[in-house]
Design a protein around this motif. Structure first.
Motif, PDB file in Angstrom:
ATOM      1  N   GLY A  48       0.789  -1.241   0.000  1.00  0.00           N
ATOM      2  CA  GLY A  48       0.000   0.000   0.000  1.00  0.00           C
ATOM      3  C   GLY A  48       0.807   1.269   0.000  1.00  0.00           C
ATOM      4  N   LYS A  51       3.011   1.783  -5.009  1.00  0.00           N
ATOM      5  CA  LYS A  51       3.804   1.241  -6.135  1.00  0.00           C
ATOM      6  C   LYS A  51       2.989   1.277  -7.438  1.00  0.00           C
ATOM      7  CE  LYS A  51       4.420  -2.713  -3.907  1.00  0.00           C
ATOM      8  NZ  LYS A  51       3.891  -2.496  -2.552  1.00  0.00           N
ATOM      9  N   SER A  52       1.795   0.669  -7.379  1.00  0.00           N
ATOM     10  CA  SER A  52       0.990   0.554  -8.604  1.00  0.00           C
ATOM     11  C   SER A  52       0.599   1.928  -9.112  1.00  0.00           C
ATOM     12  CB  SER A  52      -0.267  -0.263  -8.331  1.00  0.00           C
ATOM     13  OG  SER A  52       0.083  -1.492  -7.780  1.00  0.00           O
ATOM     14  N   THR A  53       0.220   2.828  -8.208  1.00  0.00           N
ATOM     15  CA  THR A  53      -0.210   4.167  -8.636  1.00  0.00           C
ATOM     16  C   THR A  53       0.937   4.891  -9.349  1.00  0.00           C
ATOM     17  OG1 THR A  53      -1.590   4.200  -6.654  1.00  0.00           O
ATOM     18  CG2 THR A  53      -1.348   6.273  -7.821  1.00  0.00           C
ATOM     19  N   ALA A  68      -2.532  -6.035  -2.592  1.00  0.00           N
ATOM     20  CA  ALA A  68      -2.012  -7.119  -1.751  1.00  0.00           C
ATOM     21  C   ALA A  68      -2.620  -6.962  -0.363  1.00  0.00           C
ATOM     22  CB  ALA A  68      -0.505  -7.016  -1.683  1.00  0.00           C
ATOM     23  N   ASP A 183       3.598  13.815  -0.775  1.00  0.00           N
ATOM     24  CA  ASP A 183       2.665  14.919  -0.492  1.00  0.00           C
ATOM     25  C   ASP A 183       2.263  14.975   0.964  1.00  0.00           C
ATOM     26  OD1 ASP A 183       1.526  12.422  -1.205  1.00  0.00           O
ATOM     27  OD2 ASP A 183      -0.460  13.320  -1.304  1.00  0.00           O
ATOM     28  N   GLY A 235       2.053  10.006  -6.707  1.00  0.00           N
ATOM     29  CA  GLY A 235       1.412   9.319  -7.831  1.00  0.00           C
ATOM     30  C   GLY A 235      -0.073   9.599  -7.840  1.00  0.00           C
TER      31      GLY A 235
HETATM   32  P1  GTP Z   1      -0.053  -3.085  -2.944  1.00  0.00           P
HETATM   33  O1  GTP Z   1       0.184  -3.466  -4.358  1.00  0.00           O
HETATM   34  O2  GTP Z   1      -1.385  -3.517  -2.416  1.00  0.00           O
HETATM   35  O3  GTP Z   1       1.071  -3.389  -2.035  1.00  0.00           O
HETATM   36  O4  GTP Z   1      -0.183  -1.479  -2.898  1.00  0.00           O
HETATM   37  P2  GTP Z   1       0.642  -0.426  -3.748  1.00  0.00           P
HETATM   38  O5  GTP Z   1       1.970  -0.215  -3.143  1.00  0.00           O
HETATM   39  O6  GTP Z   1       0.600  -0.779  -5.181  1.00  0.00           O
HETATM   40  O7  GTP Z   1      -0.175   0.905  -3.472  1.00  0.00           O
HETATM   41  P3  GTP Z   1      -1.320   1.538  -4.386  1.00  0.00           P
HETATM   42  O8  GTP Z   1      -0.727   2.198  -5.578  1.00  0.00           O
HETATM   43  O9  GTP Z   1      -2.379   0.540  -4.626  1.00  0.00           O
HETATM   44  O10 GTP Z   1      -1.817   2.693  -3.427  1.00  0.00           O
HETATM   45  C1  GTP Z   1      -2.336   2.445  -2.165  1.00  0.00           C
HETATM   46  C2  GTP Z   1      -3.082   3.673  -1.668  1.00  0.00           C
HETATM   47  O11 GTP Z   1      -2.204   4.776  -1.570  1.00  0.00           O
HETATM   48  C3  GTP Z   1      -4.198   4.112  -2.603  1.00  0.00           C
HETATM   49  O12 GTP Z   1      -5.286   4.538  -1.837  1.00  0.00           O
HETATM   50  C4  GTP Z   1      -3.604   5.290  -3.372  1.00  0.00           C
HETATM   51  O13 GTP Z   1      -4.572   6.239  -3.789  1.00  0.00           O
HETATM   52  C5  GTP Z   1      -2.697   5.890  -2.332  1.00  0.00           C
HETATM   53  N1  GTP Z   1      -1.570   6.576  -2.947  1.00  0.00           N
HETATM   54  C6  GTP Z   1      -0.851   6.166  -3.989  1.00  0.00           C
HETATM   55  N2  GTP Z   1       0.096   7.068  -4.287  1.00  0.00           N
HETATM   56  C7  GTP Z   1      -0.037   8.056  -3.397  1.00  0.00           C
HETATM   57  C8  GTP Z   1       0.638   9.306  -3.181  1.00  0.00           C
HETATM   58  O14 GTP Z   1       1.586   9.648  -3.875  1.00  0.00           O
HETATM   59  N3  GTP Z   1       0.235  10.077  -2.142  1.00  0.00           N
HETATM   60  C9  GTP Z   1      -0.799   9.728  -1.348  1.00  0.00           C
HETATM   61  N4  GTP Z   1      -1.133  10.539  -0.365  1.00  0.00           N
HETATM   62  N5  GTP Z   1      -1.457   8.581  -1.513  1.00  0.00           N
HETATM   63  C10 GTP Z   1      -1.099   7.772  -2.526  1.00  0.00           C
END
Ligand code: GTP
Ligand code: MG
Length: 440
Positions: A48, A51-53, A68, A183, A235
């Motif tokens: 969380g 990464k994906s974003t 995940a 941010d 992201g």
């Molecule tokens: P997993 O694959 O489940 O491990 O998660 P991940 O690392 O891919 O994270 P993901 O991109 O799914 O983002 C998880 C949450 O963080 C989401 O609610 C996004 O909107 C939020 N998020 C992603 N990037 C940012 C960012 O740059 N700033 C903030 N404040 N939130 C973010």
């Protein structure tokens, strides 16, 4: 023919007109463009962390990924390959995500699956290289070209898991650290965190990917990018209207954080460095630095070497023979130890069998004794029965004699016949002779 070291210094000649070999670079480019390119990104970071974003934002598209959960027993790697096209350039992009990184209570094993994955891709390539019929030209290259290491924006500095993981990975892959979700930090906090992270990485001896500065064209921009490490990124795939433009941003009640605004975060610098300036260098570094190191260690481990200790020229035949002898010796040694093991096992089994035989013998003797006892008892009983039978026979004879006499008497005294008959049958000996108990 002239030997190489006797060659005269090369002379430069002027051409009187165009001959056409100046089109060679275009020929190379055309071929490469037709063939397409591949690029493999590994994203390491807590569940969380964003990464994906970030990957979606970087490539301005939506890659299908699953969230995940926090309950993975160990770190798992998921890879997904996509075909992208920008104008005429085709890119085969593989994204590898770590699921469950940092979620276990005991984090000692966290980086092993990542290391194993990276090495497995090198191993696959090495195997292809060592094949007799190689197809490296259209080889499906899965070696990781860059590792984006996501650092959480919440701590005062790096966590020990981050330090240990980056240290273990730095000789295997190009690491670019990024501070995720930048941010949520104030500008001054972010500046301090960046400094602390870089100091810590330096004192721990972690080798990050250095953007090449030798090249005239990109030297300047890369120097400035090197100074910005680790990139503080944001992201978002959400389009927000700012003024009269739609931009990628994250909206908050007090305003918006624009992903592509240099004042807000380092996203554009990361994209610049990763995709626009150094993508090819990352591919080259992977092949010529990390893969080369892996290949050298692996071949040395297998017994290959370029020169022998006396620095005489390397002979593949000699090395093969030496390796063969070593292998045969090892085989003999193993054979000997297996034989010894077999002998020991046979001895053990023999002793067990002897023990069992002894037990059986004792049991047999015991049964034999019981049998003899039984036999004696039966003999005794038989003798008793025989005696009883003899007695019975004697009484029977006596009874028959008496009956004979009685019948004779009857023929002389017919009137007394009925009375004598009664007397005979009332004889106690006659009763007892017919009783079943005595017969038995
Ligand atoms: P997993 O694959 O489940 O491990 O998660 P991940 O690392 O891919 O994270 P993901 O991109 O799914 O983002 C998880 C949450 O963080 C989401 O609610 C996004 O909107 C939020 N998020 C992603 N990037 C940012 C960012 O740059 N700033 C903030 N404040 N939130 C973010
Ligand atoms: Mg994800």
């Amino acid at each position: 023919m002239m030997a190489a070291d006797e060659t005269e210094e090369m002379r430069s000649l002027e051409l009187s007109g165009q001959v056409g070999f100046n089109s060679l670079p275009h020929q190379v480019v055309r071929k490469l463009v037709a063939q397409g390119f591949c690029f493999n990104i590994l994203c390491v970071g807590e569940t969380g962390i964003g990464k994906s974003t970030l990957i979606n934002t970087l490539f301005n598209t939506t890659f299908e990924t699953e969230e995940a959960d926090h309950y993975e027993q160990q770190v798992k790697l998921h890879s997904q390959t996509y075909e992208l096209q920008e104008h005429t350039v085709k890119l085969k992009l593989t994204i590898v995500h770590t699921a469950g990184f940092g979620d276990q209570i005991n984090k000692e094993e966290s980086c092993n699956p990542i290391l194993n994955y990276i090495e497995a891709q090198f191993e696959k390539y090495l195997e292809e290289e060592l094949k007799i019929k190689r197809s490296l030209f259209n080889y499906d290259d899965t070696r990781i070209h860059v590792c984006l290491y996501f650092i959480a924006p919440t701590g005062h500095t790096l966590k020990s898991l981050d330090l240990v993981t980056m240290k273990k990975l730095d000789s295997k892959v190009n690491i670019i650290p990024v501070i995720a979700k930048a941010d949520i930090m104030s500008k001054s906090d972010l500046g301090n965190l960046k400094k602390k992270i870089m100091n810590e990485l330096q004192s721990y001896g972690v080798q990050l990917y250095q953007f090449p500065t030798e090249d005239e064209e990109v030297g300047e921009i890369n120097s400035s990018l090197n100074a910005r490490l680790p990139f503080a990124v944001v992201g978002s795939t959400e389009d927000v209207k700012i003024g009269n433009r739609m931009v990628k941003a994250r909206s908050y009640p007090w305003g918006s954080v624009q992903v592509e605004n240099e004042e807000h975060c380092d996203f554009v610098h990361l994209r610049e460095m990763l995709l626009r300036v150094n993508m090819d260098d990352l591919r080259e570094q992977t092949h010529f630095r990390h893969y080369e190191l892996y290949r050298r260690c692996k071949l040395e481990e297998m017994g290959f070497k370029d020169t022998d200790p006396d620095s005489q020229s390397f002979s593949l035949q000699e090395m093969y023979e030496a390796k063969r002898k070593e292998f045969l010796k090892e085989l003999q040694h193993r054979e000997e130890s297996m034989r010894q093991m077999f002998v020991n096992k046979v001895k053990e089994t023999e002793a067990e069998l002897k023990e069992k035989e002894k037990e059986l013998h004792e049991r047999f003797e015991q049964l034999k004794r019981m049998h003899q006892e039984e036999k004696r008892n039966l003999e005794e009983k038989r003798r008793e029965l025989e005696e009883e039978m003899n007695a019975f026979n004697r009484r029977k004879v006596a009874a028959e004699t008496l009956m004979g006499q009685a019948l004779q008497g009857c023929s002389h005294q017919p009137l007394k016949k009925e009375k004598d008959k009664k007397n005979f049958f009332s004889l106690p000996s006659a009763c007892s002779l017919t009783s079943g108990r005595n017969l038995n």
